[in-house]
Design a protein around this motif. Structure first.
Motif, mmCIF file in Angstrom:
data_model
loop_
_atom_site.group_PDB
_atom_site.id
_atom_site.type_symbol
_atom_site.label_atom_id
_atom_site.label_comp_id
_atom_site.label_asym_id
_atom_site.label_seq_id
_atom_site.Cartn_x
_atom_site.Cartn_y
_atom_site.Cartn_z
ATOM 1 N N THR A 5 -7.413 -8.772 10.863
ATOM 2 C CA THR A 5 -7.399 -7.588 11.611
ATOM 3 C C THR A 5 -6.674 -6.333 11.032
ATOM 4 O O THR A 5 -7.037 -5.194 10.981
ATOM 5 C CB THR A 5 -6.561 -7.869 13.111
ATOM 6 O OG1 THR A 5 -7.513 -8.878 13.570
ATOM 7 C CG2 THR A 5 -6.522 -6.736 13.835
ATOM 8 N N TRP A 6 -5.442 -6.816 10.387
ATOM 9 C CA TRP A 6 -4.522 -5.685 9.463
ATOM 10 C C TRP A 6 -5.591 -5.058 8.448
ATOM 11 O O TRP A 6 -5.420 -4.007 8.203
ATOM 12 C CB TRP A 6 -3.496 -6.351 9.059
ATOM 13 C CG TRP A 6 -2.427 -5.318 8.466
ATOM 14 C CD1 TRP A 6 -1.460 -4.963 9.052
ATOM 15 C CD2 TRP A 6 -2.599 -4.974 7.135
ATOM 16 N NE1 TRP A 6 -0.881 -4.110 8.114
ATOM 17 C CE2 TRP A 6 -1.272 -3.978 7.016
ATOM 18 C CE3 TRP A 6 -3.263 -4.895 5.972
ATOM 19 C CZ2 TRP A 6 -1.238 -3.175 5.909
ATOM 20 C CZ3 TRP A 6 -3.256 -4.088 4.769
ATOM 21 C CH2 TRP A 6 -2.192 -3.460 4.649
ATOM 22 N N LEU A 7 -6.508 -5.867 7.761
ATOM 23 C CA LEU A 7 -7.306 -5.499 6.692
ATOM 24 C C LEU A 7 -8.261 -4.268 7.152
ATOM 25 O O LEU A 7 -8.699 -3.360 6.764
ATOM 26 C CB LEU A 7 -7.885 -6.506 5.892
ATOM 27 C CG LEU A 7 -6.751 -7.432 5.238
ATOM 28 C CD1 LEU A 7 -7.577 -8.683 4.581
ATOM 29 C CD2 LEU A 7 -6.377 -6.595 3.933
ATOM 30 N N ALA A 8 -8.923 -4.800 8.364
ATOM 31 C CA ALA A 8 -9.868 -3.900 8.990
ATOM 32 C C ALA A 8 -9.329 -2.738 9.381
ATOM 33 O O ALA A 8 -9.850 -1.418 9.248
ATOM 34 C CB ALA A 8 -10.319 -4.565 10.298
ATOM 35 N N ASP A 9 -7.909 -2.570 9.777
ATOM 36 C CA ASP A 9 -7.491 -1.335 10.019
ATOM 37 C C ASP A 9 -7.032 -0.399 8.902
ATOM 38 O O ASP A 9 -6.618 0.730 9.084
ATOM 39 C CB ASP A 9 -6.056 -1.559 10.962
ATOM 40 C CG ASP A 9 -6.399 -2.009 12.239
ATOM 41 O OD1 ASP A 9 -7.363 -1.894 12.619
ATOM 42 O OD2 ASP A 9 -5.508 -2.664 12.792
ATOM 43 N N HIS A 10 -6.982 -1.020 7.533
ATOM 44 C CA HIS A 10 -6.435 -0.338 6.561
ATOM 45 C C HIS A 10 -7.608 -0.634 5.310
ATOM 46 O O HIS A 10 -7.117 -0.484 4.182
ATOM 47 C CB HIS A 10 -5.209 -1.072 5.686
ATOM 48 C CG HIS A 10 -4.277 -0.815 6.794
ATOM 49 N ND1 HIS A 10 -3.958 -1.721 7.982
ATOM 50 C CD2 HIS A 10 -2.982 0.352 6.976
ATOM 51 C CE1 HIS A 10 -2.929 -1.403 8.554
ATOM 52 N NE2 HIS A 10 -2.463 -0.192 8.083
ATOM 53 N N ALA A 11 -8.915 -0.463 5.493
ATOM 54 C CA ALA A 11 -10.137 -0.787 4.718
ATOM 55 C C ALA A 11 -10.134 0.186 3.653
ATOM 56 O O ALA A 11 -10.601 -0.209 2.844
ATOM 57 C CB ALA A 11 -11.327 -1.160 5.536
ATOM 58 N N ILE B 52 0.778 -1.198 0.053
ATOM 59 C CA ILE B 52 -0.084 0.125 0.017
ATOM 60 C C ILE B 52 0.999 1.298 0.153
ATOM 61 O O ILE B 52 0.287 2.367 -0.361
ATOM 62 C CB ILE B 52 -0.844 -0.064 1.168
ATOM 63 C CG1 ILE B 52 -0.245 0.053 2.423
ATOM 64 C CG2 ILE B 52 -1.850 -1.195 1.125
ATOM 65 C CD1 ILE B 52 -1.137 0.240 3.872
ATOM 66 N N GLY B 53 2.288 1.126 0.327
ATOM 67 C CA GLY B 53 3.144 2.316 0.409
ATOM 68 C C GLY B 53 3.540 2.831 -0.970
ATOM 69 O O GLY B 53 3.617 3.982 -1.220
#
Length: 202
Positions: free
Chosen positions: A117-123, A93-94
């Motif tokens: 969890t990681w995906l939820a924080d970067h939805a 994503i960077g």
């Protein structure tokens, strides 16, 4: 597979287009020191002998490609797991200032709690989509893996893990400078659906 081709994939593409986002296909691959890669020659009727180190070591890689000719990758030596997947996603994503729709296979790491969890924080940055089970032929990035294994040098075999990792990185860096080849991965008979607006089956 039919549901993917007729419903799921068209919906992913339409959503990405509406969001001004980009679709990438990703996969992981392992390279071992004792596997035969590249091409060689031999006299007719005589099996060629390929000399290589007796040491056994391996490296792994994760890559993602798009129809625009983009290629992103990460080479690593540890086992592919949720932690590695999150690291790859974070790096991926960077490189983008718009949302990514990432299509992957059904590896357990992709569906792990840590990744969810990681995906939820970067939805707002990335969304994961899963190919049908047992359908690797629908993933254009599988052709990257095959290309990698064919392209590793036969004449100068890596003598240790560091050399194997360096050879693997050189392949990916070379392909990053060859977007026409990356786009070509999407032209295979089983993955051409990614380029066709009204594709229903193959």
């Amino acid at each position: 597979m039919r549901t993917w081709l007729e419903e799921t994939w068209p919906a992913i593409r339409a959503t990405a287009k509406a969001e001004n986002g980009e679709v990438l296909f990703a996969d992981q691959v392992g390279i071992r020191s004792d596997q035969v890669t590249g091409r060689t020659w031999g006299e007719k009727g005589r099996t060629p002998i390929v000399r290589r180190t007796g040491n056994r070591f391996s490296v792994n890689a994760m890559s993602a490609i798009s129809t625009k000719g983009r290629m992103h990758f990460m080479v690593f030596t540890e086992t592919f797991d949720a932690k590695v997947m999150c690291r790859f996603l974070d790096r991926l994503i960077g490189h983008f200032d718009h949302k990514i729709h990432l299509v992957v296979g059904g590896h357990s790491a992709h569906r792990s709690r840590a990744v969810r969890t990681w995906l939820a924080d970067h939805a707002d940055r990335i969304e994961l989509h899963f190919l049908p089970s047992y359908s690797p032929e629908l993933n254009p990035d599988e052709l990257v893996n095959a290309d990698l294994k064919r392209s590793l040098p036969m004449s100068s075999r890596a003598r240790n893990q560091a050399q194997l990792a360096a050879e693997t990185r050189r392949f990916f860096h070379r392909r990053q400078r060859q977007p026409h080849i990356v786009r070509g991965y999407f032209g295979g008979p089983h993955v051409r659906y990614t380029l066709e607006e009204n594709h229903l089956s193959f």
